[in-house]
Design a protein around this motif. Structure first.
Motif, PDB file in Angstrom:
ATOM      1  N   ASP A  27       0.846  -1.190   0.000  1.00 19.44           N
ATOM      2  CA  ASP A  27       0.000   0.000   0.000  1.00 19.44           C
ATOM      3  C   ASP A  27       0.882   1.240   0.000  1.00 19.44           C
ATOM      4  O   ASP A  27       1.985   1.244   0.565  1.00 19.44           O
ATOM      5  N   LEU A  28       0.389   2.288  -0.620  1.00 18.85           N
ATOM      6  CA  LEU A  28       1.112   3.557  -0.625  1.00 18.85           C
ATOM      7  C   LEU A  28       1.302   4.029   0.814  1.00 18.85           C
ATOM      8  O   LEU A  28       0.347   4.044   1.591  1.00 18.85           O
ATOM      9  N   CYS A  29       2.526   4.409   1.147  1.00 18.24           N
ATOM     10  CA  CYS A  29       2.820   4.777   2.534  1.00 18.24           C
ATOM     11  C   CYS A  29       3.723   6.011   2.577  1.00 18.24           C
ATOM     12  O   CYS A  29       4.901   5.920   2.924  1.00 18.24           O
ATOM     13  N   PRO A  30       3.204   7.177   2.223  1.00 18.40           N
ATOM     14  CA  PRO A  30       4.011   8.393   2.270  1.00 18.40           C
ATOM     15  C   PRO A  30       4.236   8.850   3.706  1.00 18.40           C
ATOM     16  O   PRO A  30       3.488   8.508   4.614  1.00 18.40           O
ATOM     17  N   GLU A  31       5.290   9.630   3.906  1.00 17.45           N
ATOM     18  CA  GLU A  31       5.567  10.194   5.220  1.00 17.45           C
ATOM     19  C   GLU A  31       4.869  11.523   5.427  1.00 17.45           C
ATOM     20  O   GLU A  31       4.783  11.993   6.564  1.00 17.45           O
ATOM     21  N   ARG A  32       4.424  12.133   4.353  1.00 15.35           N
ATOM     22  CA  ARG A  32       3.546  13.296   4.463  1.00 15.35           C
ATOM     23  C   ARG A  32       2.125  12.816   4.690  1.00 15.35           C
ATOM     24  O   ARG A  32       1.770  11.752   4.201  1.00 15.35           O
ATOM     25  N   PRO A  33       1.288  13.608   5.323  1.00 13.30           N
ATOM     26  CA  PRO A  33       1.611  14.795   6.119  1.00 13.30           C
ATOM     27  C   PRO A  33       1.706  14.414   7.595  1.00 13.30           C
ATOM     28  O   PRO A  33       1.588  13.237   7.941  1.00 13.30           O
ATOM     29  N   GLY A  34       1.879  15.379   8.470  1.00 10.41           N
ATOM     30  CA  GLY A  34       1.790  15.136   9.896  1.00 10.41           C
ATOM     31  C   GLY A  34       3.117  15.146  10.616  1.00 10.41           C
ATOM     32  O   GLY A  34       4.185  15.381  10.040  1.00 10.41           O
ATOM     33  N   LEU A  35       3.067  14.850  11.924  1.00  8.50           N
ATOM     34  CA  LEU A  35       4.221  14.906  12.809  1.00  8.50           C
ATOM     35  C   LEU A  35       4.934  13.567  12.928  1.00  8.50           C
ATOM     36  O   LEU A  35       6.136  13.518  13.166  1.00  8.50           O
ATOM     37  N   ASP A  36       4.190  12.474  12.805  1.00 12.39           N
ATOM     38  CA  ASP A  36       4.772  11.146  12.942  1.00 12.39           C
ATOM     39  C   ASP A  36       5.413  10.684  11.637  1.00 12.39           C
ATOM     40  O   ASP A  36       5.086  11.177  10.553  1.00 12.39           O
ATOM     41  N   THR A  37       6.311   9.711  11.750  1.00 11.98           N
ATOM     42  CA  THR A  37       6.928   9.050  10.602  1.00 11.98           C
ATOM     43  C   THR A  37       6.475   7.599  10.576  1.00 11.98           C
ATOM     44  O   THR A  37       6.666   6.889  11.567  1.00 11.98           O
ATOM     45  N   PRO A  38       5.854   7.115   9.516  1.00 18.66           N
ATOM     46  CA  PRO A  38       5.410   5.721   9.469  1.00 18.66           C
ATOM     47  C   PRO A  38       6.596   4.757   9.403  1.00 18.66           C
ATOM     48  O   PRO A  38       7.679   5.112   8.950  1.00 18.66           O
ATOM     49  N   ALA A  39       6.364   3.524   9.848  1.00 20.78           N
ATOM     50  CA  ALA A  39       7.434   2.524   9.897  1.00 20.78           C
ATOM     51  C   ALA A  39       7.594   1.755   8.591  1.00 20.78           C
ATOM     52  O   ALA A  39       8.542   0.984   8.447  1.00 20.78           O
ATOM     53  N   CYS A  40       6.711   1.953   7.631  1.00 22.32           N
ATOM     54  CA  CYS A  40       6.747   1.172   6.395  1.00 22.32           C
ATOM     55  C   CYS A  40       7.904   1.601   5.494  1.00 22.32           C
ATOM     56  O   CYS A  40       8.399   2.721   5.570  1.00 22.32           O
ATOM     57  N   ILE A  41       8.325   0.672   4.620  1.00 23.24           N
ATOM     58  CA  ILE A  41       9.452   0.873   3.705  1.00 23.24           C
ATOM     59  C   ILE A  41       8.923   0.887   2.272  1.00 23.24           C
ATOM     60  O   ILE A  41       8.008   0.136   1.915  1.00 23.24           O
ATOM     61  N   VAL A  42       9.511   1.738   1.426  1.00 23.26           N
ATOM     62  CA  VAL A  42       9.149   1.783   0.014  1.00 23.26           C
ATOM     63  C   VAL A  42       9.492   0.446  -0.646  1.00 23.26           C
ATOM     64  O   VAL A  42      10.516  -0.165  -0.355  1.00 23.26           O
ATOM     65  N   ASP A  43       8.630  -0.021  -1.549  1.00 18.87           N
ATOM     66  CA  ASP A  43       8.862  -1.276  -2.261  1.00 18.87           C
ATOM     67  C   ASP A  43      10.233  -1.290  -2.949  1.00 18.87           C
ATOM     68  O   ASP A  43      10.688  -0.273  -3.469  1.00 18.87           O
ATOM     69  N   ARG A  44      10.854  -2.470  -2.972  1.00 26.36           N
ATOM     70  CA  ARG A  44      12.141  -2.633  -3.654  1.00 26.36           C
ATOM     71  C   ARG A  44      12.044  -2.166  -5.110  1.00 26.36           C
ATOM     72  O   ARG A  44      11.133  -2.540  -5.850  1.00 26.36           O
ATOM     73  N   GLY A  45      12.979  -1.324  -5.517  1.00 31.12           N
ATOM     74  CA  GLY A  45      13.019  -0.839  -6.882  1.00 31.12           C
ATOM     75  C   GLY A  45      12.076   0.302  -7.190  1.00 31.12           C
ATOM     76  O   GLY A  45      12.094   0.817  -8.310  1.00 31.12           O
ATOM     77  N   ARG A  46      11.262   0.723  -6.222  1.00 25.47           N
ATOM     78  CA  ARG A  46      10.342   1.838  -6.446  1.00 25.47           C
ATOM     79  C   ARG A  46      10.906   3.118  -5.839  1.00 25.47           C
ATOM     80  O   ARG A  46      11.758   3.081  -4.940  1.00 25.47           O
ATOM     81  N   VAL A  47      10.418   4.243  -6.328  1.00 28.30           N
ATOM     82  CA  VAL A  47      10.846   5.554  -5.842  1.00 28.30           C
ATOM     83  C   VAL A  47       9.615   6.335  -5.385  1.00 28.30           C
ATOM     84  O   VAL A  47       8.613   6.402  -6.119  1.00 28.30           O
ATOM     85  N   MET A  48       9.696   6.911  -4.209  1.00 30.02           N
ATOM     86  CA  MET A  48       8.635   7.769  -3.690  1.00 30.02           C
ATOM     87  C   MET A  48       9.156   9.199  -3.646  1.00 30.02           C
ATOM     88  O   MET A  48      10.230   9.470  -3.091  1.00 30.02           O
ATOM     89  N   VAL A  49       8.405  10.125  -4.242  1.00 31.57           N
ATOM     90  CA  VAL A  49       8.757  11.544  -4.214  1.00 31.57           C
ATOM     91  C   VAL A  49       7.646  12.280  -3.456  1.00 31.57           C
ATOM     92  O   VAL A  49       6.488  12.243  -3.853  1.00 31.57           O
TER      93      VAL A  49
END
Length: 268
Positions: A27-49
């Motif tokens: 599932d898409l797991c951006p770190e925006r928005p908010g104060l917390d940082t999620p623990a999930c990792i971007v899929d291997r070979g994918r790029v999140m901007v």
């Protein structure tokens, strides 16, 4: 068996081979928005901007008022392995306006910001499901101007933790400790904080997060303790897109009065 039959069987085989890969996409797991940082990792070979299109912070003090606007504040996250992502962040432009309350004099500065480099490693459940934990060390390189940037190399460590209470409610916590550059830019000092809150899914595409944060900053020029509260909304019209808005309110004298931001996240 004719050529047509061979083609049909080949198509079926390719579909069967492709379906597990598609099913494994996280599932898409951006770190925006908010104060917390999620623990999930971007899929291997994918790029999140993830880009803060515009961010405005208001900080009113007894002797002055400071307005800071950041444009295009961007974080690039690259999935290196199934449990590790590399990250680089940069603020291409920031503008600070300070008005002296006594004289009315206005001081302005427009500059680029610093570059941050880091990695996030999953310690448990890299897709963010269930009870997920990650480790996130980073360094900040003083490439920006003296007003928007820090002027001194900094570093820090976050321990993002998330827990899914149900399909619609997730709890978040992010303790952090930093070697924060001094206000006088002569060295570094201890800065530590913790953020926590809850994220609620309001439907298939909309989520709402309510969070709080306490930050202790032991700067030699003046020790402060900030208390913040935040509310944010994310909208995911497609699997690889999110649009967001959020607001942060300062709850005590040491904290900035208000911060408002709008941004976009895209997975490639």
């Amino acid at each position: 068996m004719g050529p047509a039959d061979v083609k049909r069987q080949a198509a079926v085989l390719l579909a069967l081979m492709a379906s597990p890969a598609l099913a494994q996409q996280r599932d898409l797991c951006p770190e925006r928005p908010g104060l917390d940082t999620p623990a999930c990792i971007v899929d291997r070979g994918r790029v999140m901007v993830e880009t803060g299109v515009v961010d405005w912070t208001l900080d009113r003090q007894p002797d002055n008022r400071a307005d800071t606007i950041l444009l295009g504040d961007t974080l690039f996250r690259v999935g290196v392995t199934d449990v590790l992502e590399a990250r680089i962040g940069w603020t291409p432009y920031g503008h600070e306006r300070i008005r002296d309350r006594q004289t009315g004099a206005i001081d302005r500065a427009g500059q680029t910001g610093d570059v941050s480099l880091g990695v996030k490693a999953s310690l448990l459940h890299p897709d963010g499901s269930g009870f997920a934990v990650a480790a996130l060390p980073f360094v900040t390189v003083p490439t920006g101007g003296s007003r928007i940037g820090e002027g001194v190399v900094g570093a820090g460590f976050l321990l993002p933790v998330t827990y899914e209470l149900s399909e619609t409610v997730q709890l978040d916590a992010t303790p952090e400790i930093d070697a924060q550059p001094d206000e006088g830019r002569s060295g570094r000092h201890l800065r530590y904080s913790t953020a926590g809150g809850a994220t609620f899914k309001l439907g298939q595409t909309v989520s709402l997060a309510a969070e709080g944060q306490v930050i202790r900053d032991d700067d030699p020029d003046g020790r402060t303790t900030q208390a913040l509260a935040a509310l944010s909304i994310g909208w995911q019209p497609r699997d690889d897109w999110q649009f967001d808005v959020f607001g942060i309110a300062g709850l005590n004298h040491d904290a900035p009065d208000l911060e408002l931001s709008a941004g976009i996240s895209r997975r490639f």
